[in-house]
Design a protein around this motif. Sequence first.
Motif, short mmCIF file in Angstrom:
data_model
loop_
_atom_site.label_atom_id
_atom_site.label_comp_id
_atom_site.label_asym_id
_atom_site.label_seq_id
_atom_site.Cartn_x
_atom_site.Cartn_y
_atom_site.Cartn_z
N THR A 16 15.18 -48.88 33.93
CA THR A 16 15.71 -49.78 34.94
C THR A 16 16.64 -50.77 34.25
O THR A 16 16.57 -50.95 33.03
N VAL A 17 17.49 -51.44 35.02
CA VAL A 17 18.40 -52.41 34.42
C VAL A 17 17.63 -53.55 33.76
O VAL A 17 18.09 -54.12 32.77
N ASN A 39 23.83 -53.16 27.44
CA ASN A 39 24.22 -53.93 28.61
C ASN A 39 25.11 -55.08 28.15
O ASN A 39 24.61 -56.09 27.64
N TRP A 46 28.29 -51.21 30.89
CA TRP A 46 27.14 -50.51 30.31
C TRP A 46 27.67 -49.37 29.45
O TRP A 46 28.65 -48.71 29.81
N HIS A 105 25.60 -44.47 34.50
CA HIS A 105 25.73 -44.72 35.94
C HIS A 105 24.55 -45.61 36.36
O HIS A 105 23.41 -45.30 36.03
N ILE A 106 24.86 -46.69 37.05
CA ILE A 106 23.83 -47.60 37.55
C ILE A 106 23.73 -47.39 39.06
O ILE A 106 24.74 -47.47 39.77
N ARG A 107 22.52 -47.12 39.54
CA ARG A 107 22.31 -46.93 40.97
C ARG A 107 20.94 -47.50 41.32
O ARG A 107 19.92 -47.14 40.72
N ASP A 109 19.49 -50.32 40.75
CA ASP A 109 18.84 -50.96 39.60
C ASP A 109 18.21 -49.98 38.62
O ASP A 109 17.30 -50.33 37.86
N LYS A 110 18.68 -48.76 38.62
CA LYS A 110 18.22 -47.74 37.68
C LYS A 110 19.41 -47.30 36.82
O LYS A 110 20.53 -47.21 37.31
N VAL A 111 19.14 -47.03 35.56
CA VAL A 111 20.17 -46.62 34.60
C VAL A 111 20.06 -45.12 34.39
O VAL A 111 19.01 -44.62 33.97
#
Length: 115
Positions: A16-17, A39, A46, A105-107, A109-111
């Motif tokens: 997660t972020v 980050n 990222w 790719h961030i979607r 709050d997941k990396v």
Amino acid sequence: MNHVSNEPINWHLACTVEDVPAEGGACAYIQGRQIAIFNLARRGEWYATDNQCPHRQQMALARGMTGCENEEPKVACPFHKKTFSLRTGQGLNDENCRIDTFPVHIREDKVYIGL
């Protein structure tokens, strides 16, 4: 975020972020590889690279210092201070050293890392 292969990207959930500190890094084990995730919060960027520093083959880059050199985002190995571009993986203070880089790719709050 360098992907030069013509093969399709397979996205893998890494963390997660919240797992990656601002202006720092964390490591995830994906498909048998240690991947360093960075980050650069002040820049809103990222990056992902191999976690292994090619200088002495130590799994340490996720713990390295991040920053910029002439606007180029970089990471320095915490042991030997070899620096690498987070965009291209090219060694910045030793052009004979380089690391692999991967798209991020961030979607929700997941990396996700593309391999």
